[in-house]
Design an enzyme around this catalytic site. Structure first.
Site, PDB file in Angstrom:
ATOM      1  N   GLU A   1       0.833  -1.195   0.000  1.00  0.00           N
ATOM      2  CA  GLU A   1       0.000   0.000   0.000  1.00  0.00           C
ATOM      3  C   GLU A   1       0.869   1.247   0.000  1.00  0.00           C
ATOM      4  O   GLU A   1       0.911   2.024   0.952  1.00  0.00           O
ATOM      5  CB  GLU A   1      -0.946  -0.043   1.209  1.00  0.00           C
ATOM      6  CG  GLU A   1      -1.909  -1.217   1.111  1.00  0.00           C
ATOM      7  CD  GLU A   1      -2.631  -1.557   2.408  1.00  0.00           C
ATOM      8  OE1 GLU A   1      -3.403  -2.530   2.408  1.00  0.00           O
ATOM      9  OE2 GLU A   1      -2.423  -0.858   3.417  1.00  0.00           O
TER      10      GLU A   1
ATOM     11  N   GLU B   1      -8.056   4.826   4.780  1.00  0.00           N
ATOM     12  CA  GLU B   1      -7.921   4.010   3.573  1.00  0.00           C
ATOM     13  C   GLU B   1      -7.888   4.926   2.353  1.00  0.00           C
ATOM     14  O   GLU B   1      -8.828   5.674   2.119  1.00  0.00           O
ATOM     15  CB  GLU B   1      -9.118   3.055   3.442  1.00  0.00           C
ATOM     16  CG  GLU B   1      -9.235   2.023   4.555  1.00  0.00           C
ATOM     17  CD  GLU B   1      -8.344   0.818   4.347  1.00  0.00           C
ATOM     18  OE1 GLU B   1      -7.564   0.799   3.367  1.00  0.00           O
ATOM     19  OE2 GLU B   1      -8.433  -0.124   5.161  1.00  0.00           O
TER      20      GLU B   1
END
Ligand SMILES: [Zn+2]
Length: 1149
Positions: free
Chosen positions: A810, A989
């Site tokens: 990520e 997120e």
């Protein structure tokens, strides 16, 4: 009607009427029709029919009426409806129902189409059970079905015949649910047949609707192909402390149940039903568990809170002094060193605010972990590289017959490898010397070749090449960084290197972009100390040179219609033909001596964050790419980052990443991979850009190399058309951000702040398993003076703790963190206010080892670190253990953070959003019976998301939720909320793709937007301060407005994909309305005994769809003579398998 016992009544009536020797069809036929219509809507009809004895009775009626199309059709519909129950379907199958029905399906005809279709549909319905499928396979009916399909398809020019084709495909779909069915399908040439028929479909608009089911069937039946790997285990193995051997390869052990079961397809990688997953145990939601460690272990963390003990005596002096005072506190005891597991903490002697950097340099390179490196990777890697290069240059010198083009290709390869090698330098003295020698000779060679080329061909890549050469010479002659060891910074280099340094400087000056907060040389210095499993000795160019967001925004890529079936079609072609198929390995992470054809692309990934294990050239311009599993593991593939070179410009290259694991991807919804071109960078455009066309993501037919039978893979395919010949490009899943980049960035930031105003401390939280220091940064404002009041204010500032990149794949989390860090260090007045209001504790990279080694999800322990928070192991998960320790410490001294946020990236959703924790919302959402009226809960957890919704364009409040899931009980967010009592504990997120709302709607995010998000997150913190409330009144601080727009976001929030990602999905069931209209067609005739074409014509008039071209008015056999001689012969050949042929003839004649 059903609820009132209607089905039962009809069944009873059917049994009573149908039992008689010569039933009254005037009564029976409407009864059957009604039963089919009603039964189709009654889920239990099959069981009820069985109980009433109607199932076999209907089969008998069918047997007696094979020559009466309308009666037969009515029976067939009822059988179809009854087959919704497995046991009923089996009962009918066991009583030869399948044989009877199979032989009612004729070759192409224009007659009785409704009855034929009814037969095929009933046949398909019976195939819902394993037993029936086995029967059909063992009798060789698969072959028969294929021939029938071939025949009907060849003549299917009208809608009626199309419907038959669809029904036949449905049968084939059902049969191929079993492996035996698949094998029969493949061995009978099913794939080729569908391939050929589909090609005709593509040419005719009218046949278009057959393409999708055909392609799905082909995809499904392509034989499972193991990945071309010797082991599914990662190419990177790390010997865990305390374990004498590498982890045994458990996946290789043969599965007990070696035969694949039929439900293999029903993979369960979807999240559990979220409602079941919600925590409804009030005590678990509200009570704090006992601490995971004794209190005595907490005081060690006071060293990580220098701001609490710092006396700011030197407020006016340089930062150096300030730093050394911190260092003395951080070096206070050996005890501490012992506790900081994994890191040999010798920083005290070196002192300074560089304690982080200096301690990492003094972290013994021969520390236990590196020593135990089983492969001895480091020197070997460097030597292999050098040998690899030798082999290239020898080819060059011994093959004078190579065409210029080939030579250039070689030369470019040399550039690529030279570039890489010289960027970091080899790790050992020997390798260094070799490298230098090779480098010099090849540069000379290049010189002469270049001159020759220049005289012969007027223009070519030379400007770039010569730039590179200068660049290379500059760096190549320099001492490799690995050797420089203790030399901290470039500033201290001695004079005789300065010449070369100026060459680099010149090159960077001339071609390097001015990238804020990026210094290539600092980067290289940081990278030289980074410890990796394979011992990386090469830097990827983009990480070294730096990246600037491209000007403007990048739209999401439009999805090309039918792209998936086109790609699947191409893949099927690979199975059917060898024409143009190359299938040659051109890159193997584990075999650097691999030779590849001069005109193939070159791949490379042995650098920080790199992930590409193998590349196979499939066709001239098509490559299969296999990603490396997470270290010590055999799964979690998703992240990729690799170098590609030796390309030809303006040619579309297709890349297939064939071992992806997630069941869907934003690549199906407009996301593109990112590309960085070295040549573009040297020409002043150092950008990672979104690129690629023909992108889609779908399930493929590959399976693991060994074992792990349930594992299925997905293909990410994309096509890249490179702009320049023989460029060196980098491709990645998302904008890379390396651990070395973080270290270099922190250094730059530290230099950038005014130490009189900003208290910036970088320390080492702990060492990682591989011995990389995990940085922790403290940022706050220096007090205005040493007066009691200022010092008191400082000591009472609330804490904000921000962490990130626990999941290495990520990388967007790191870009958001970069934005946060830069903003907090900036001179922006809001930043100043925030520093005055809070003490920030940032741990920007919780999983440095994972990031370095290019893993996607895990650390070297092959564990997801974000599932370790309940009881983190001090040895195996040191960063989590000590982050939690620091939180415990803050808690114990009454300084529990006001806000905790862990930065993540989300691969399946758009926008940026927060997950928080709320008892009430969890209970509400779960439908729990717990009375929440008396529950008091501070709604303040919604303040930040609400503020962000207004401030941050990429942020979507509607995507947030505050639910506590059992499956996430060991994540940072839930543990910090529950155990530390932090009300505002979040996961942030960020999408890998882009936004579907706000001003960025329809755009992919770039690093600019991600960094902006990091800055906006800081802005939103103003909403939880009291001090600056008045100053920033534009932010609504209303805590009380609760809005319930929030919805669950556990699943993809994308609409279903236009094209089926899974091929295992069942073919669409016959809709009730379709069955109804079929039946209505059958009831049209006034005289039920009036058979033949009359009925059909009626149908034609009524529906305009079935039977448009019946010409014959001849009455007679309901099922016309079906078998042409040729087909009969064909089937006759398969007599062994298909012993029903004789029956067939009987029935048909
Ligand atoms: Zn994550």
């Amino acid at each position: 009607m059903i609820s009132k016992g209607g089905s039962e009544a009809l069944l009873t009536a059917l049994v009573n009427t149908g039992r008689s020797f010569s039933p009254n069809y005037t009564l029976l036929l409407p009864l059957l029709h009604l039963l089919a219509k009603v039964g189709h809507r009654d889920r239990r009809i099959g069981v009820k029919a069985e109980d009433a004895g109607a199932a076999l009775l209907t089969l008998n009626l069918l047997r007696h009426n094979v020559k009466h199309a309308r009666r037969a059709a009515a029976c067939l519909w009822v059988i179809q409806v009854f087959s919704s129950s497995v046991s009923t379907a089996n009962l009918i199958g066991a009583n030869h129902g399948l044989d009877v029905i199979y032989h009612l399906i004729p070759q192409y005809t224009t007659k009785h189409l409704h009855a034929i279709k009814a037969a095929i549909d009933a046949f398909a319905a019976l195939l819902c059970t394993k037993a029936n499928v086995c029967l059909v396979v063992s009798k060789g009916y698969v072959s028969g079905l294929l021939r029938l399909y071939e025949d009907w398809h060849a003549k299917a020019t009208q809608h009626a015949a199309m419907a038959i084709c669809h029904s036949l495909l449905r049968c084939l779909h059902k049969v191929t649910h079993s492996n035996a069915g698949k094998q029969a399908f493949v061995s009978q040439g099913g794939i080729r047949l569908l391939y050929v028929t589909t090609q005709t479909c593509l040419l005719s608009k009218g046949l278009e609707s057959l393409v999708e089911p055909s392609v799905q069937l082909m995809r499904k039946c392509l034989p499972k192909t193991p990945l071309p790997l010797t082991s599914d285990r990662s190419a990177y193995t790390f010997l865990m402390p305390g374990r004498p051997h590498a982890v045994p390869d458990i996946d290789v052990e043969p599965d007990e149940n070696s035969e694949e079961s039929d439900d293999e397809e029903a993979e369960d990688n979807k999240d559990a039903d979220f409602d079941d997953d919600l925590e409804t145990d009030l005590s678990k939601l509200r009570l704090r568990p006992d601490p995971d460690r004794p209190k005595e272990l907490l005081p060690q963390y006071n060293r990580l809170c220098p701001e609490l003990s710092h006396d700011f005596q030197d407020l006016d002096l340089s930062s150096e002094t300030e730093e050394s005072s911190t260092a003395s506190s951080s070096s206070s005891s050996d005890e501490e060193a012992a506790l900081l597991n994994g890191l040999r903490f010798h920083s005290s002697r070196r002192g300074g605010g560089r304690s982080a950097a200096s301690s990492d340099s003094s972290t013994s390179p021969s520390g236990s972990h590196s020593e135990t490196d089983p492969e001895g990777h480091t020197p070997a890697a460097a030597q292999l590289e050098a040998r690899d290069f030798h082999s290239h240059s020898s080819i060059l010198s011994t093959s004078p017959s190579f065409r210029t083009k080939d030579r250039e290709a070689r030369q470019e390869q040399s550039f690529a490898s030279l570039l890489r090698r010289s960027l970091l330098g080899a790790n050992t003295k020997t390798a260094q010397l070799e490298t230098q020698a090779v480098l010099l000779s090849s540069l000379e060679g290049l010189e002469s070749r270049e001159n020759r080329t220049r005289t012969s061909t007027a223009l070519s890549v030379k400007p770039c090449c010569s730039q590179m050469r200068g660049f290379l010479k500059g760096i190549g002659d320099e001492a490799p960084l690995g050797q420089r060891g203790e030399d901290e910074d470039d500033e201290e280099e001695d004079a005789d290197k300065s010449h070369h340094r100026t060459m680099i400087d010149r090159l960077l000056e001339r071609h390097g972009a001015c990238i804020l907060h990026h210094e290539p040389k600092l980067y290289r210095a940081a990278a030289a100390k980074t410890k990796s499993i394979p011992g990386f000795s090469i830097l990827a160019f983009p990480d070294f040179w730096g990246h600037l967001p491209p000007p403007g925004h990048e739209s999401m890529a439009p999805r090309k219609p039918n792209i998936q079936r086109q790609k699947a079609f191409e893949d099927a072609q690979r199975f059917l033909t060898t024409d143009g198929i190359i299938n040659q390995v051109v890159f193997d992470l584990e075999d650097s001596s691999l030779q590849c054809p001069s005109d193939s692309l070159r791949f490379f990934s042995k650098f920080e964050c790199g992930n590409l294990r193998k590349a196979v050239q499939v066709r001239r311009y098509e490559y299969d790419l296999i990603l490396n599993a997470d270290a010590n593991s055999s799964q979690h593939t998703q992240w990729f980052y690799f170098e590609v070179s030796n390309m030809v410009a303006d040619v579309p290259y297709r890349f297939n990443v064939i071992n992806c694991e997630k069941s869907n991807s934003q690549f199906n919804y407009g996301m593109q991979p990112v590309l960085y071109s070295v040549r573009e960078a040297l020409e002043g455009r150092p950008h990672w850009v979104r690129t690629g066309t023909e992108i889609c993501y779908f399930r493929n037919h590959f399976c693991p190399a060994r074992g792990r039978r349930r594992m299925t893979f997905y293909t990410l395919t994309f096509t890249i058309t490179f702009k320049h010949n023989e460029d060196v490009c980098y491709l990645a899943y998302h904008y890379p951000y390396t651990y070395s980049a973080l270290k270099a960035h922190l250094k730059v930031l530290q230099k950038s702040v005014d130490p009189a105003k900003v208290f910036f401390q970088q320390q080492v939280l702990c060492g990682t398993l591989a011995g990389n220091p995990c940085p922790v940064v403290t940022i706050t404002a220096c007090p205005a003076s040493r007066s009691w009041i200022d010092m008191h204010q400082l000591r009472n500032r609330p804490y904000i703790m921000l962490t990130g990149r626990v999941h290495p794949g990520e990388s967007n989390a790191s870009w958001v963190m970069k934005g946060t860090l830069e903003f907090l260090c900036s001179s922006d007045p809001v930043a100043q206010s925030l520093r005055e209001a809070f003490v920030f504790k940032l741990i920007p990279m919780l999983n440095p080892d994972g990031v370095v080694n290019g893993t996607n999800r895990c650390d070297l322990n092959s564990e997801d670190l974000n599932r370790q928070w309940c009881k983190p192991d001090p040895v195996l998960s040191p960063t989590i253990y000590h982050t939690k320790g620091l939180l415990y410490y803050l808690n114990s001294v009454g300084r529990t953070p006001l806000v905790f946020c862990d930065y993540h990236g989300h691969s399946r959703k758009k926008n940026v959003f927060l997950y928080g924790c709320s008892v009430k919302e969890t209970l509400w959402q779960s439908g729990s019976a717990v009375n929440t009226v008396g529950l008091k809960e501070d709604p303040g957890y919604r303040t930040i998301p609400k503020t962000l919704d207004r401030l941050a364009p990429a942020f979507s409040f509607n995507s947030c939720n505050y639910l506590v899931e059992k499956s996430r009980s060991a994540t940072a967010r839930v543990v910090v909320w529950r155990e530390m009592g932090v009300l505002r504990s979040y996961t942030l997120e960020s999408t890998h793709n882009g936004c579907d709302q706000g001003i960025y709607k329809g755009l992919q995010t770039g690093t600019r937007e991600l960094q902006e998000m990091g800055m906006k997150f800081c802005h939103s913190l103003l909403s939880v301060t009291k001090d600056v409330k008045g100053l920033y009144s534009h932010i609504d601080l209303d805590h009380n407005v609760l809005d319930h727009k929030s919805h669950n976001c556990f699943e993809d929030d994308e609409p279903p994909c236009v094209e089926e990602i899974e091929y295992s999905a069942d073919c669409p069931a016959l809709a009730g309305a379709d069955l109804d209209s079929d039946i209505n067609g059958n009831t049209a005739s006034a005289d039920e005994e009036e058979e033949g074409d009359e009925g059909c014509r009626e149908v034609k008039h009524r529906r305009g769809s079935v039977g448009q071209s019946q010409q014959s008015s001849a009455k007679g056999r309901l099922f016309p003579h079906l078998m042409r001689q040729a087909s009969a012969e064909m089937l006759g050949e398969k007599r062994n398998a298909c012993n029903a042929v004789s029956v067939n003839r009987q029935v048909m004649s």
